[in-house]
Design a protein around this motif. Structure first.
Motif, mmCIF file in Angstrom:
data_model
loop_
_atom_site.group_PDB
_atom_site.id
_atom_site.type_symbol
_atom_site.label_atom_id
_atom_site.label_comp_id
_atom_site.label_asym_id
_atom_site.label_seq_id
_atom_site.Cartn_x
_atom_site.Cartn_y
_atom_site.Cartn_z
ATOM 1 N N TYR A 227 -1.319 -9.375 -14.403
ATOM 2 C CA TYR A 227 -2.656 -9.055 -13.908
ATOM 3 C C TYR A 227 -3.432 -10.299 -13.479
ATOM 4 C CZ TYR A 227 -1.412 -4.708 -16.168
ATOM 5 O OH TYR A 227 -0.748 -3.577 -16.556
ATOM 6 N N GLU B 140 -0.781 0.754 -4.846
ATOM 7 C CA GLU B 140 -0.096 0.935 -6.126
ATOM 8 C C GLU B 140 -0.958 0.486 -7.291
ATOM 9 O OE1 GLU B 140 3.695 -0.925 -6.078
ATOM 10 O OE2 GLU B 140 4.533 0.412 -4.574
ATOM 11 N N THR B 141 -1.820 -0.499 -7.061
ATOM 12 C CA THR B 141 -2.750 -0.965 -8.080
ATOM 13 C C THR B 141 -4.133 -1.078 -7.462
ATOM 14 O OG1 THR B 141 -2.405 -3.315 -7.597
ATOM 15 C CG2 THR B 141 -0.928 -2.299 -9.223
ATOM 16 N N TRP B 142 -5.138 -1.159 -8.319
ATOM 17 C CA TRP B 142 -6.499 -1.392 -7.841
ATOM 18 C C TRP B 142 -6.798 -2.871 -8.027
ATOM 19 C CZ3 TRP B 142 -11.390 -2.049 -10.711
ATOM 20 C CH2 TRP B 142 -12.503 -2.043 -9.870
ATOM 21 N N GLY C 225 -4.837 -5.273 -8.311
ATOM 22 C CA GLY C 225 -3.973 -5.865 -9.320
ATOM 23 C C GLY C 225 -3.970 -5.140 -10.649
ATOM 24 N N TYR C 226 -4.871 -4.194 -10.845
ATOM 25 C CA TYR C 226 -4.952 -3.455 -12.112
ATOM 26 C C TYR C 226 -4.282 -2.087 -11.962
ATOM 27 C CZ TYR C 226 -8.385 -6.929 -13.579
ATOM 28 O OH TYR C 226 -9.008 -8.104 -13.914
ATOM 29 N N PRO C 227 -3.345 -1.743 -12.846
ATOM 30 C CA PRO C 227 -2.707 -0.428 -12.760
ATOM 31 C C PRO C 227 -3.692 0.683 -13.092
ATOM 32 C CG PRO C 227 -2.033 -1.554 -14.770
ATOM 33 C CD PRO C 227 -2.824 -2.551 -13.967
ATOM 34 N N TYR C 228 -3.445 1.845 -12.552
ATOM 35 C CA TYR C 228 -4.361 2.959 -12.783
ATOM 36 C C TYR C 228 -3.593 4.275 -12.853
ATOM 37 C CZ TYR C 228 -3.812 3.815 -7.759
ATOM 38 O OH TYR C 228 -3.296 4.068 -6.514
ATOM 39 N N ILE D 86 -8.384 2.952 -15.342
ATOM 40 C CA ILE D 86 -7.926 1.622 -14.965
ATOM 41 C C ILE D 86 -7.573 0.861 -16.231
ATOM 42 C CG2 ILE D 86 -8.439 -0.439 -13.615
ATOM 43 C CD1 ILE D 86 -8.692 2.098 -11.985
#
Length: 308
Positions: free
Chosen positions: A173, A240-242, A244-247, A257
């Motif tokens: 991240y 795929e991420t916001w 860099g943060y997975p959701y 998030i």
């Protein structure tokens, strides 16, 4: 168009017995003769193609007809990453700048960086941080030589003096960590590099255990489970991420998030676009306090300007 498309065309022309040269390559792709010649040099030097120029036909052939181009297909996203890395290396200067520039040139061969300037993209442009680079160099040495490192580590305003046995670098991240066995805590931990205030490599060595050498075993990043923020957005998240943060989608335009570093995530909330922060309550309070402090500093600055 990437130079790999041109290299592949040139390779096909050789195999068909058409004796291609830099002039034909330049004409085919509407590039300069100089750029075309660089593509040919790349094919010969970097890809080790057994090129031979035949003066009679004013073009090239392969001396060894068994030569095959390596598989070099890359997605546009991968090319964007290489383009970004090339840009970073080109703008980094130190005592070994010539070596750095060679790396930049090598990376640019897979992109169009030689022909076009870096365009605006979603990739972040971070400035090189000499302190972090120095830490990575020292920690790399400690990992290789199995020596203990003394660090001053700052978390939530508190600085701790720790002795660690560094094992490997990991990234998670948008942050770099060193995985290490902490002597004081008697456990494996992950330390964020930009939270290290100072670092000293000692002369004390350590021995790797079977647990340390097991690649399947990894330290958590960090040691707790990720926090979850429930956020409502204006529309659907398509990446795929916001940032860099997975959701995970909860319901229409509402997502959970996942994050580890609270301060970094607060900064993301400040600069990013979203509609409503639904939960958790403590995160909403932290964000509100951060915004209040920012407003107070702005107002204080305006009052000083007026008073001056």
């Amino acid at each position: 168009m990437s130079n790999m498309h041109r290299v592949q065309w040139f390779d096909q022309q050789i195999r068909e017995g058409n004796y291609p040269n830099s002039q034909r390559l330049a004409y085919q792709f509407e590039i300069s003769r100089r750029q075309a010649q660089r593509d040919i040099e790349y094919l010969e030097i970097s890809l080790r193609a057994p090129l031979m120029y035949v003066a009679k036909h004013r073009g090239y052939i392969y001396e060894d007809k068994t030569f095959v181009l390596p598989h070099l297909y890359m997605t546009e996203e991968e090319k964007d990453v290489l383009r970004y890395l090339s840009y970073r290396y080109r703008h980094y200067y130190d005592d070994h700048n010539s070596s750095v520039q060679r790396v930049a040139h090598l990376l640019s061969r897979f992109t169009d960086e030689d022909e076009e300037p870096l365009k605006s993209s979603r990739l972040p442009l971070f400035s090189a941080n000499p302190r972090l680079m120095q830490y990575m160099q020292l920690l790399s040495y400690a990992i290789k030589e199995h020596v203990v490192v003394q660090i001053s580590y700052k978390v939530e305003g508190k600085v701790s003096q720790l002795h660690i046995c560094p094992l490997k670098f990991v990234s998670k991240y948008n942050a770099d960590y060193i995985t290490a066995n902490c002597v004081q805590q008697s456990q494996r931990m992950s330390f964020r590099l930009d939270c290290i205030e100072s670092l000293i490599v000692t002369k004390q060595s350590f021995t790797l255990s079977l647990h340390d050498m097991d690649d399947e075993v990894d330290a958590s990043l960090p040691v707790h489970k990720p926090f979850t923020a429930r956020v409502k957005f204006q529309g659907v998240l398509s990446e795929e991420t916001w940032n860099g943060y997975p959701y995970q989608l909860v319901q229409e335009n509402i997502y959970d998030i996942y994050f580890y570093e609270t301060q970094a995530f607060l900064q993301q909330l400040i600069v990013a676009e979203w509609t409503q922060l639904l939960a958790p309550k403590w995160l909403k309070e932290k964000l509100e306090n951060t915004c209040v402090q920012m407003m107070q500093r702005l107002q204080s600055g305006e009052e000083r300007s007026i008073g001056g």
